[in-house]
Design a protein around this motif. Structure first.
Motif, PDB file in Angstrom:
ATOM      1  N   MET A  87       8.179  10.118  -1.134  1.00 26.92           N
ATOM      2  CA  MET A  87       8.286   8.929  -0.281  1.00 26.92           C
ATOM      3  C   MET A  87       7.755   9.205   1.133  1.00 26.92           C
ATOM      4  O   MET A  87       6.960   8.435   1.650  1.00 26.92           O
ATOM      5  CB  MET A  87       9.742   8.450  -0.191  1.00 26.92           C
ATOM      6  N   ARG A  88       8.209  10.285   1.737  1.00 21.44           N
ATOM      7  CA  ARG A  88       7.781  10.590   3.111  1.00 21.44           C
ATOM      8  C   ARG A  88       6.282  10.819   3.212  1.00 21.44           C
ATOM      9  O   ARG A  88       5.631  10.255   4.107  1.00 21.44           O
ATOM     10  CB  ARG A  88       8.573  11.778   3.661  1.00 21.44           C
ATOM     11  N   PRO A  89       5.672  11.604   2.311  1.00 20.12           N
ATOM     12  CA  PRO A  89       4.216  11.753   2.386  1.00 20.12           C
ATOM     13  C   PRO A  89       3.487  10.426   2.163  1.00 20.12           C
ATOM     14  O   PRO A  89       2.445  10.176   2.769  1.00 20.12           O
ATOM     15  CB  PRO A  89       3.887  12.743   1.273  1.00 20.12           C
ATOM     16  N   SER A 102      11.020  -3.032   3.678  1.00 19.22           N
ATOM     17  CA  SER A 102      11.428  -1.676   3.335  1.00 19.22           C
ATOM     18  C   SER A 102      10.795  -1.275   2.009  1.00 19.22           C
ATOM     19  O   SER A 102      10.714  -2.086   1.091  1.00 19.22           O
ATOM     20  CB  SER A 102      12.945  -1.597   3.194  1.00 19.22           C
ATOM     21  N   VAL A 103      10.359  -0.041   1.942  1.00 17.49           N
ATOM     22  CA  VAL A 103       9.861   0.526   0.692  1.00 17.49           C
ATOM     23  C   VAL A 103      10.880   1.569   0.287  1.00 17.49           C
ATOM     24  O   VAL A 103      11.205   2.454   1.067  1.00 17.49           O
ATOM     25  CB  VAL A 103       8.472   1.179   0.869  1.00 17.49           C
ATOM     26  N   LEU A 152       0.835  -1.207   0.000  1.00 17.79           N
ATOM     27  CA  LEU A 152       0.000   0.000   0.000  1.00 17.79           C
ATOM     28  C   LEU A 152       0.868   1.254   0.000  1.00 17.79           C
ATOM     29  O   LEU A 152       0.596   2.218  -0.728  1.00 17.79           O
ATOM     30  CB  LEU A 152      -0.919   0.019   1.219  1.00 17.79           C
ATOM     31  N   VAL A 153       1.920   1.241   0.824  1.00 19.31           N
ATOM     32  CA  VAL A 153       2.837   2.381   0.878  1.00 19.31           C
ATOM     33  C   VAL A 153       3.547   2.527  -0.469  1.00 19.31           C
ATOM     34  O   VAL A 153       3.683   3.633  -0.996  1.00 19.31           O
ATOM     35  CB  VAL A 153       3.863   2.207   2.019  1.00 19.31           C
ATOM     36  N   VAL A 208       9.253  -2.895  -2.858  1.00 16.35           N
ATOM     37  CA  VAL A 208       9.184  -3.403  -1.492  1.00 16.35           C
ATOM     38  C   VAL A 208      10.202  -4.527  -1.394  1.00 16.35           C
ATOM     39  O   VAL A 208      10.258  -5.390  -2.262  1.00 16.35           O
ATOM     40  CB  VAL A 208       7.775  -3.953  -1.166  1.00 16.35           C
ATOM     41  N   ARG A 209      10.982  -4.500  -0.329  1.00 16.90           N
ATOM     42  CA  ARG A 209      11.987  -5.550  -0.126  1.00 16.90           C
ATOM     43  C   ARG A 209      11.962  -6.032   1.313  1.00 16.90           C
ATOM     44  O   ARG A 209      11.792  -5.244   2.237  1.00 16.90           O
ATOM     45  CB  ARG A 209      13.381  -5.027  -0.448  1.00 16.90           C
TER      46      ARG A 209
END
Length: 157
Positions: free
Chosen positions: A123-125, A83-84, A40-41, A67-68
């Motif tokens: 990325m942060r938002p 991690s994204v 989702l992220v 995604v990892r």
């Protein structure tokens, strides 16, 4: 990659179910649910990257958002972590040659800005906007995976 984290609360039901399941299915269920939540992220970060990507170039930041599973963290701490991030990170062009979106080392300049260019974060938002939906998705998928594992364990008994 910005390191944002959060704690889950109110998961007493899931913890009670976890006690019924052995360690291996529990890790598998947790990893499955973490990946679904991280997706989702990732999707939200891709949408943000599409907003700032220049469509006239061959490189695409959005295609390199992935995604990892962090296996090194798992080996060191025993905790599961997804991690994204952007494939290739800040490595040189030679190492980034195999990325499907091309060499997008410049994503961090967009994300964090430089002394001559303001930040245009994506990325942060994406993480901040996805905390609640990702937490809900994790709980939903984790509950489903644990129910499947409990059913399998009961069938075998």
């Amino acid at each position: 990659m910005a390191d944002l984290s959060f704690n889950l609360s109110g998961v007493d039901e899931a913890l009670a179910k976890m006690k019924q399941v052995e360690a291996l299915p529990k890790k598998k269920a947790t990893r499955f649910a973490l990946r679904k939540a991280a997706n989702l992220v990732r999707d939200r970060a891709k949408d943000g990257a599409l907003r700032i990507d220049d469509p006239q170039t061959a490189n695409s930041i959005a295609e390199n958002v992935v995604v990892r599973f962090d296996s090194q963290y798992f080996r060191q701490h025993g905790d599961l972590k997804m991690s994204v991030g952007v494939r290739g990170g800040s490595t040189s062009k030679a190492k980034n040659a195999n990325n499907p979106g091309g060499d997008t080392y410049y994503w961090r300049f967009k994300e964090f800005g430089t002394e001559k260019m303001g930040a245009d974060p994506f990325m942060r938002p994406a993480m901040q906007e996805s905390i609640e939906p990702a937490t809900n998705e994790f709980l939903r998928q984790f509950d489903k995976a644990l129910a499947r594992a409990i059913n399998r364990a009961n069938r075998g008994s």
